[in-house]
Structure formats: structure tokens, C-alpha cells
Design an enzyme around this catalytic site. Structure first.
Site, short mmCIF file in Angstrom:
data_model
loop_
_atom_site.label_atom_id
_atom_site.label_comp_id
_atom_site.label_asym_id
_atom_site.label_seq_id
_atom_site.Cartn_x
_atom_site.Cartn_y
_atom_site.Cartn_z
N ALA A 10 9.30 -39.36 39.84
CA ALA A 10 9.14 -40.82 39.78
C ALA A 10 10.44 -41.58 39.96
O ALA A 10 10.43 -42.81 40.14
CB ALA A 10 8.49 -41.22 38.46
N ASP A 32 5.53 -36.22 36.51
CA ASP A 32 6.44 -37.06 35.73
C ASP A 32 5.65 -37.68 34.58
O ASP A 32 4.44 -37.53 34.50
CB ASP A 32 7.06 -38.16 36.60
CG ASP A 32 8.50 -38.47 36.20
OD1 ASP A 32 8.73 -38.69 34.99
OD2 ASP A 32 9.38 -38.50 37.07
N ASP A 41 4.25 -34.72 29.80
CA ASP A 41 5.51 -34.76 29.07
C ASP A 41 6.10 -33.36 29.00
O ASP A 41 5.60 -32.50 28.27
CB ASP A 41 5.25 -35.31 27.66
CG ASP A 41 6.53 -35.46 26.84
OD1 ASP A 41 7.62 -35.10 27.35
OD2 ASP A 41 6.44 -35.93 25.69
N LEU A 42 7.17 -33.12 29.74
CA LEU A 42 7.77 -31.79 29.80
C LEU A 42 8.65 -31.47 28.59
O LEU A 42 9.22 -30.39 28.52
CB LEU A 42 8.60 -31.65 31.07
CG LEU A 42 7.81 -31.71 32.39
CD1 LEU A 42 8.76 -31.62 33.58
CD2 LEU A 42 6.78 -30.60 32.45
N GLY A 71 14.89 -34.21 34.36
CA GLY A 71 15.99 -34.03 33.42
C GLY A 71 16.37 -35.35 32.77
O GLY A 71 16.12 -36.42 33.33
N TYR A 152 23.73 -32.15 26.58
CA TYR A 152 23.44 -32.15 28.02
C TYR A 152 24.15 -31.00 28.72
O TYR A 152 23.53 -30.22 29.46
CB TYR A 152 23.85 -33.48 28.63
CG TYR A 152 23.66 -33.56 30.13
CD1 TYR A 152 22.41 -33.82 30.67
CD2 TYR A 152 24.74 -33.38 31.00
CE1 TYR A 152 22.22 -33.91 32.05
CE2 TYR A 152 24.56 -33.46 32.37
CZ TYR A 152 23.31 -33.73 32.89
OH TYR A 152 23.13 -33.80 34.26
#
Length: 276
Positions: A10, A32, A41-42, A71, A152
Site C-alpha cells: 500500500a 497490507d 496484520d502481519l 516493514g 529496527y
């Protein structure tokens, strides 16, 4: 024409990749949280399971390539879940269907941050596939200031190590699936826009990601590379993390990328001399 599944479709790199593939006539199933063929929702195991099932259904059970772009960069524990488990579990879940393609391909997006400082405990928990432990460890490293959190970077280090661990196995290479990754440098996306909005922010980012070649890059530079890696033309790249970063990795790590073999070479020559 080939059918592609793209997570993170997206916005940013995922959106540019999806648009380019569609313009070339390919079928693209975007995944997405919103504005995609598959909305899921990953960051959660159930969301990943739903994403896999819905993507397979949307593709009528025929998938030629998977490009995992989703990510986030927030200094929060959820970043570890999305960036690592959101990629690995999605790829592993869809792999059996992907393997049925005559020319299957899988590509993931990491970051030049794979060579930045990281939290060893968090990386270890991620590589053990222990999400509960990873979230517990990452929770201790949450910070209001993103520059004080290494969540991250740790997620990107772990995904790079997972790639090298898995790519040559029977599940991937043995099934004829080239599994590779791309590590972008500083890309102009909605995610990086706040970091580059001020002179101070730009100075920090440029120090962290030095870019001697052509400065900051657009999403299309990464999209074009992802598309080639996911194409039939890519037949023999296996487990490679391609740094498309304007030279940042080279500057950060230096010229010698081969000294890992020095100890082995010294041992071989020592043993050869002892046998004379």
C-alpha cells in the site's frame, strides 16, 4: 503472465513494485493492513495465517513469486514482529504453494541497517523463532527517541541471517526457489520522511547511511531490482543480500569483505608445512 504476492503493497517500495508489475501486465496480489487485495496484520501470528490463506485464495492457488516488503521502523517491540516474523512466517507459509510454480521466486527487503549496531539478545531470540521472548527482550529496548532504540536494526540483522540460513536448504534451493534479499540505503518513502524533515535529522541519517553515489534514492530504484530478482531471468542467485544503497555498506564495512577465510587459509598452509 506471472502472479506476484507483495506484502507492504500500500505504500513505499511495495507500492512502487506493485504498480510497475501491473503496468507490465502481471497479476499482483497486494497484502497490507489497508488498501490492498488482502488486508491483514502481519504483526500477529493469526494475522500472518490469514494473510497467507487469503493471498493463496486471491491467486486461485497459483503464485509465481513473493516479494516481502512490509516493514516498520518505530522504536517499539512490534517492529520486531512485523520486520522479522511478518516476513519469515509469511514466506514459510506460502512456500508450498510457491514451489508449484514452474519458475518460483522469493525476495525480501531488509536494510543497510543489517550492518549497524544491534542487540545480540534480540537477534538470538528472533533466530530461535521465539516471538514471545523476542517481544519481551524488545520491550526493554523501547524508547521515545528512535535513535536510542536498536530494535529496527536488530530485526534487519536477524532477517539477513535468516536469509543466509534458509536459502540453500532443501525447502528453498532444493525446491528450485531462489530466495534472496535487497538491502536499501536511504530511500525516500513515507517512513523516512519524518527523519529527513529537519536539518538535524538529515545530518544524522547521512552520517548513519553515507551515500557517495547519487545521494538519496527513490523507491523505483529498489522496485526495479526486486522485480528482476523475482523474475524468470534470475536463476542462480541464492541467499544473496544485494546492497542497493549508493555505497553505504561499502563505506561502513570497508574494503575487505573476504577476511573471514583468513584463519582457515592459515591453518591449511600450516598443516601443509607440517607435512613436509
Amino acid at each position: 503472465m506471472r502472479t506476484y504476492v507483495i506484502t507492504g503493497s500500500a505504500s513505499g517500495i511495495g507500492l512502487a513494485t506493485a504498480e510497475s508489475l501491473r503496468a507490465g501486465g502481471a497479476t499482483v496480489i497486494g497484502v497490507d493492513r489497508r488498501d490492498a487485495e488482502v488486508e491483514a496484520d502481519l504483526s500477529t501470528p493469526s494475522g500472518r495465517d490469514k494473510a497467507v490463506a487469503d493471498a493463496v485464495a486471491a491467486a486461485s492457488g497459483s503464485i509465481d513469486a513473493v516479494i516481502a516488503c512490509a516493514g516498520v521502523a518505530a522504536p517499539r517491540a512490534v517492529t520486531a514482529s512485523v520486520n522479522y516474523f511478518g516476513m519469515t512466517q509469511f514466506l514459510e507459509g506460502i512456500r508450498p504453494v510457491l514451489a508449484r510454480s514452474p519458475h518460483p521466486r522469493a525476495v525480501l527487503v531488509s536494510s543497510v541497517s543489517v550492518v549497524h549496531p544491534y542487540h545480540p539478545d534480540l537477534v538470538e531470540a528472533l533466530l530461535r523463532d521465539d516471538e514471545a521472548e523476542a517481544l519481551a527482550v524488545a520491550g526493554a529496548y523501547e524508547a521515545d527517541d528512535p535513535t536510542k532504540s536498536l530494535i529496527y536494526q536488530s530485526s534487519k540483522r536477524a532477517i539477513g541471517l535468516w536469509l543466509r540460513r534458509e536459502a540453500a536448504t532443501t525447502a528453498w534451493a532444493g525446491a528450485g526457489i531462489p530466495l534472496n534479499g535487497v538491502a536499501p540505503g536511504l530511500v525516500l518513502t513515507p517512513m523516512t520522511a519524518p527523519l529527513l524533515a529537519s536539518e538535524e535529522g538529515r545530518a544524522k541519517m547521512n552520517a548513519s547511511v553515507p551515500t557517495p553515489l547519487n545521494h538519496h534514492q527513490t523507491v523505483q530504484t529498489i522496485a526495479d531490482l526486486l522485480i528482476w530478482l523475482a523474475s524468470e531471468q534470475n536463476t542462480h542467485l541464492c541467499g544473496q543480500m544485494l546492497f542497493c544503497d549508493g555505497g553505504a555498506e561499502l563505506v561502513l564495512r570497508g574494503v575487505d569483505a573476504y577476511s573471514f577465510a583468513d584463519a582457515t587459509v592459515a591453518t591449511v598452509f600450516a598443516n601443509a608445512g607440517a607435512g613436509q
